[in-house]
Design an enzyme around this catalytic site. Structure first.
Site, PDB file in Angstrom:
ATOM      1  N   LEU A  18       0.836  -1.212   0.000  1.00 20.02           N
ATOM      2  CA  LEU A  18       0.000   0.000   0.000  1.00 20.02           C
ATOM      3  C   LEU A  18       0.864   1.253   0.000  1.00 20.02           C
ATOM      4  CD1 LEU A  18      -2.971  -0.932   2.385  1.00 20.02           C
ATOM      5  CD2 LEU A  18      -2.490  -1.611   0.028  1.00 20.02           C
ATOM      6  N   ASP A  37      10.727   3.429   5.661  1.00 18.32           N
ATOM      7  CA  ASP A  37      10.439   1.998   5.843  1.00 18.32           C
ATOM      8  C   ASP A  37      11.720   1.371   6.395  1.00 18.32           C
ATOM      9  OD1 ASP A  37       8.122   0.001   4.285  1.00 18.32           O
ATOM     10  OD2 ASP A  37       9.894  -0.946   5.170  1.00 18.32           O
ATOM     11  N   ILE A  38      11.576   0.210   7.034  1.00 23.98           N
ATOM     12  CA  ILE A  38      12.776  -0.516   7.481  1.00 23.98           C
ATOM     13  C   ILE A  38      13.456  -1.183   6.290  1.00 23.98           C
ATOM     14  CG2 ILE A  38      11.671  -2.744   7.992  1.00 23.98           C
ATOM     15  CD1 ILE A  38      13.331  -2.761  10.628  1.00 23.98           C
ATOM     16  N   PHE A  75       1.475   3.561   7.821  1.00 27.45           N
ATOM     17  CA  PHE A  75       1.184   2.305   7.130  1.00 27.45           C
ATOM     18  C   PHE A  75       2.267   1.259   7.383  1.00 27.45           C
ATOM     19  CE2 PHE A  75      -2.524   2.790   4.265  1.00 27.45           C
ATOM     20  CZ  PHE A  75      -2.887   4.068   4.640  1.00 27.45           C
ATOM     21  N   GLY A  77       4.761  -1.490   9.526  1.00 25.29           N
ATOM     22  CA  GLY A  77       4.647  -2.484  10.590  1.00 25.29           C
ATOM     23  C   GLY A  77       4.292  -3.851  10.061  1.00 25.29           C
ATOM     24  N   ASN A 115      -9.519  -4.298   9.589  1.00 27.05           N
ATOM     25  CA  ASN A 115     -10.768  -5.001   9.932  1.00 27.05           C
ATOM     26  C   ASN A 115     -10.529  -6.023  11.044  1.00 27.05           C
ATOM     27  OD1 ASN A 115     -10.649  -7.950   8.541  1.00 27.05           O
ATOM     28  ND2 ASN A 115      -9.537  -6.503   7.272  1.00 27.05           N
ATOM     29  N   HIS A 116      -9.262  -6.449  11.232  1.00 27.95           N
ATOM     30  CA  HIS A 116      -8.980  -7.489  12.229  1.00 27.95           C
ATOM     31  C   HIS A 116      -9.048  -6.977  13.675  1.00 27.95           C
ATOM     32  CE1 HIS A 116      -8.300 -10.523   9.208  1.00 27.95           C
ATOM     33  NE2 HIS A 116      -7.618  -9.613   8.529  1.00 27.95           N
ATOM     34  N   TYR A 139      -1.898  -9.626  15.788  1.00 31.12           N
ATOM     35  CA  TYR A 139      -1.871  -8.529  14.814  1.00 31.12           C
ATOM     36  C   TYR A 139      -3.083  -7.598  15.004  1.00 31.12           C
ATOM     37  CZ  TYR A 139      -2.893  -6.324  10.314  1.00 31.12           C
ATOM     38  OH  TYR A 139      -3.231  -5.411   9.346  1.00 31.12           O
ATOM     39  N   SER A 168      -9.816  -5.588   2.608  1.00 28.04           N
ATOM     40  CA  SER A 168      -8.803  -6.274   1.795  1.00 28.04           C
ATOM     41  C   SER A 168      -8.422  -5.325   0.667  1.00 28.04           C
ATOM     42  CB  SER A 168      -9.368  -7.569   1.205  1.00 28.04           C
ATOM     43  OG  SER A 168      -9.735  -8.461   2.226  1.00 28.04           O
TER      44      SER A 168
HETATM   45  P1  NAI Z   1       3.158  -4.612   3.727  1.00 29.64           P
HETATM   46  O1  NAI Z   1       3.664  -5.702   4.587  1.00 29.64           O
HETATM   47  O2  NAI Z   1       3.321  -4.761   2.246  1.00 29.64           O
HETATM   48  O3  NAI Z   1       3.823  -3.235   4.176  1.00 29.64           O
HETATM   49  C1  NAI Z   1       4.202  -2.958   5.490  1.00 29.64           C
HETATM   50  C2  NAI Z   1       5.549  -2.282   5.467  1.00 29.64           C
HETATM   51  O4  NAI Z   1       5.942  -2.010   6.820  1.00 29.64           O
HETATM   52  C3  NAI Z   1       6.665  -3.147   4.826  1.00 29.64           C
HETATM   53  O5  NAI Z   1       7.256  -2.467   3.753  1.00 29.64           O
HETATM   54  C4  NAI Z   1       7.643  -3.367   5.963  1.00 29.64           C
HETATM   55  O6  NAI Z   1       9.000  -3.374   5.547  1.00 29.64           O
HETATM   56  C5  NAI Z   1       7.339  -2.183   6.895  1.00 29.64           C
HETATM   57  N1  NAI Z   1       7.790  -2.468   8.248  1.00 29.64           N
HETATM   58  C6  NAI Z   1       7.653  -3.646   8.917  1.00 29.64           C
HETATM   59  N2  NAI Z   1       8.277  -3.555  10.102  1.00 29.64           N
HETATM   60  C7  NAI Z   1       8.813  -2.318  10.170  1.00 29.64           C
HETATM   61  C8  NAI Z   1       9.596  -1.648  11.156  1.00 29.64           C
HETATM   62  N3  NAI Z   1       9.988  -2.244  12.275  1.00 29.64           N
HETATM   63  N4  NAI Z   1       9.981  -0.381  10.895  1.00 29.64           N
HETATM   64  C9  NAI Z   1       9.623   0.236   9.739  1.00 29.64           C
HETATM   65  N5  NAI Z   1       8.889  -0.351   8.780  1.00 29.64           N
HETATM   66  C10 NAI Z   1       8.493  -1.621   8.995  1.00 29.64           C
HETATM   67  O7  NAI Z   1       1.631  -4.394   4.094  1.00 29.64           O
HETATM   68  P2  NAI Z   1       0.500  -3.594   3.300  1.00 29.64           P
HETATM   69  O8  NAI Z   1      -0.450  -4.565   2.746  1.00 29.64           O
HETATM   70  O9  NAI Z   1       1.110  -2.577   2.424  1.00 29.64           O
HETATM   71  O10 NAI Z   1      -0.247  -2.853   4.514  1.00 29.64           O
HETATM   72  C11 NAI Z   1       0.100  -1.541   4.899  1.00 29.64           C
HETATM   73  C12 NAI Z   1      -0.597  -1.199   6.185  1.00 29.64           C
HETATM   74  O11 NAI Z   1      -2.007  -1.307   6.014  1.00 29.64           O
HETATM   75  C13 NAI Z   1      -0.239  -2.130   7.339  1.00 29.64           C
HETATM   76  O12 NAI Z   1      -0.169  -1.380   8.529  1.00 29.64           O
HETATM   77  C14 NAI Z   1      -1.403  -3.091   7.395  1.00 29.64           C
HETATM   78  O13 NAI Z   1      -1.580  -3.604   8.703  1.00 29.64           O
HETATM   79  C15 NAI Z   1      -2.546  -2.193   6.965  1.00 29.64           C
HETATM   80  N6  NAI Z   1      -3.629  -2.963   6.357  1.00 29.64           N
HETATM   81  C16 NAI Z   1      -3.479  -3.505   5.118  1.00 29.64           C
HETATM   82  C17 NAI Z   1      -4.514  -4.210   4.531  1.00 29.64           C
HETATM   83  C18 NAI Z   1      -4.432  -4.763   3.150  1.00 29.64           C
HETATM   84  O14 NAI Z   1      -5.434  -5.333   2.701  1.00 29.64           O
HETATM   85  N7  NAI Z   1      -3.318  -4.625   2.437  1.00 29.64           N
HETATM   86  C19 NAI Z   1      -5.760  -4.448   5.266  1.00 29.64           C
HETATM   87  C20 NAI Z   1      -5.800  -3.844   6.586  1.00 29.64           C
HETATM   88  C21 NAI Z   1      -4.775  -3.118   7.095  1.00 29.64           C
HETATM   89  C1  15L Z   2      -5.154  -7.119   6.898  1.00 27.07           C
HETATM   90  O1  15L Z   2      -5.192  -6.441   7.912  1.00 27.07           O
HETATM   91  C2  15L Z   2      -3.873  -7.536   6.280  1.00 27.07           C
HETATM   92  O2  15L Z   2      -2.875  -6.548   6.408  1.00 27.07           O
HETATM   93  C3  15L Z   2      -3.992  -7.923   4.816  1.00 27.07           C
HETATM   94  O3  15L Z   2      -2.843  -8.661   4.475  1.00 27.07           O
HETATM   95  C4  15L Z   2      -5.240  -8.736   4.495  1.00 27.07           C
HETATM   96  O4  15L Z   2      -5.088 -10.011   5.008  1.00 27.07           O
HETATM   97  C5  15L Z   2      -6.475  -8.043   5.073  1.00 27.07           C
HETATM   98  O5  15L Z   2      -6.328  -7.641   6.422  1.00 27.07           O
HETATM   99  C6  15L Z   2      -7.729  -8.934   4.998  1.00 27.07           C
HETATM  100  O6  15L Z   2      -8.414  -9.106   6.001  1.00 27.07           O
HETATM  101  O7  15L Z   2      -8.003  -9.405   3.891  1.00 27.07           O
END
Ligand code: NAI
Ligand code: 15L
Length: 284
Positions: A18, A37-38, A75, A77, A115-116, A139, A168
């Site tokens: 994202l 980002d890390i 975003f 973690g 949503n979790h 989580y 999602s």
């Molecule tokens: P992703 O895993 O692709 O991105 C998360 C990023 O956080 C990664 O690039 C990772 O390197 C970084 N990260 C992890 N640990 C870190 C740390 N210690 N310090 C700095 N950066 C760190 O996940 P995505 O899908 O892009 O999700 C982004 C955000 O949206 C997350 O917080 C996720 O929980 C939330 N989210 C995403 C959903 C989805 O459907 N993609 C649904 C609900 C929430």
């Molecule tokens: C989330 O919170 C996750 O970050 C993502 O990977 C999906 O699993 C999403 O929820 C989901 O519920 O589909």
């Protein structure tokens, strides 16, 4: 009321799925972005953006990155169901550093919640933004912690937050559950922009899904206050996804799907009234 004046935005998790989308889309719309980002940024940086590699658990680094920013798009973690020890440094300690920085900068936080936080509500319910938090995993619990941290900082320090309970969010839905709660990338971008720009949001919750006919779970939230309505829909995927369900009855019973089934160990009551022990699939 007029939209808020603009300052740079700090985007955490910029190298993630994202984050990469938001970095490109918001830069293209003319926002001034600081990315972090890390992990290294895995592609060419969008024009006029700055990227700094940093760990969310490093409070001094987050403080430096947030200096002068008007909003933090948080975003970064752990974004999956992971064990407690893996979740705590980025999602709990990291959220603390984000809120401490936001307070210092008088910045708004746009939190990628999930949503979790409410995954253990049954799919027969319709829940709104004041329904009890029922996390389905460590989580989901970490996101619930971040939401409560947001509330604390609003009540005590008047730090504003928009809590995006994202469903999602992916280029396309992939099964019957994601068909219901799919959020398109374009709807996410518009939601984030409104979350930054809308005046006087306080501490607001929005369910992050597109206009999906299949969705029946989520009700009232703060979208009108933000001036956001989703424009996209998963309906064009319904014909081939509506029957693509999990074989696990726990995943099918609760909103959180697999996150609920993962490690589930309490007895379940069968239709004939007998108790059955559900085997645990992992130890999370
Ligand atoms: P992703 O895993 O692709 O991105 C998360 C990023 O956080 C990664 O690039 C990772 O390197 C970084 N990260 C992890 N640990 C870190 C740390 N210690 N310090 C700095 N950066 C760190 O996940 P995505 O899908 O892009 O999700 C982004 C955000 O949206 C997350 O917080 C996720 O929980 C939330 N989210 C995403 C959903 C989805 O459907 N993609 C649904 C609900 C929430
Ligand atoms: C989330 O919170 C996750 O970050 C993502 O990977 C999906 O699993 C999403 O929820 C989901 O519920 O589909």
């Amino acid at each position: 009321m007029a939209d808020r004046p603009l300052k740079p935005l700090l985007l955490t998790g910029a190298a993630g799925a994202l984050g990469r989308h938001l970095a490109a889309a918001l830069a293209a719309k003319g926002w001034t972005l600081r990315l972090t980002d890390i992990a290294a940024f895995p592609a060419a940086l969008p024009p006029d953006t700055i990227f700094s590699q940093a760990d969310l658990a490093d409070g001094a680094a987050i403080s430096r990155l947030a200096a002068g920013c008007g909003a933090i798009l948080h975003f970064g973690g752990i974004a999956r169901d992971q064990p407690f020890d893996a979740v705590v440094p980025p999602n709990i300690i990291g959220a603390h550093h984000i809120y401490a920085a936001a307070r210092r900068e008088r910045a708004r936080v746009v939190l990628a919640s999930s949503n979790h936080v409410a995954g253990f509500h049954e799919r027969t319910e319709r829940i709104d933004d004041v329904a009890p938090l029922l996390p389905d995993s460590y989580y989901g619990l970490s996101k619930a912690y971040a939401e409560l941290l947001a509330r604390l900082y609003w009540e005590k320090h008047r730090v504003e937050s928009v809590l995006l309970r994202i469903g999602s969010c992916a280029p396309e839905p992939w099964d019957a559950r994601s068909l219901q709660i799919w959020l398109s990338y374009a709807d996410l971008t518009r939601l984030v922009e409104r979350a930054v720009l809308a005046p006087d949001v306080g501490c607001a919750v929005v369910w992050g899904s597109s206009r999906n006919a299949a969705l029946s779970w989520w009700g009232k939230d703060a979208r009108a206050k933000l001036g956001w309505e989703p424009q996209d829909s998963s309906d064009r995927f319904a014909a081939h996804l509506a029957q693509k369900r999990s074989a696990d009855p726990i995943a099918e019973r609760y909103m959180g799907g697999d996150f609920c089934a993962n490690g589930f160990s309490r007895p379940v009551v069968a239709p004939d009234g007998t108790k059955k022990k559900k085997p645990s699939r992992t130890k999370n």
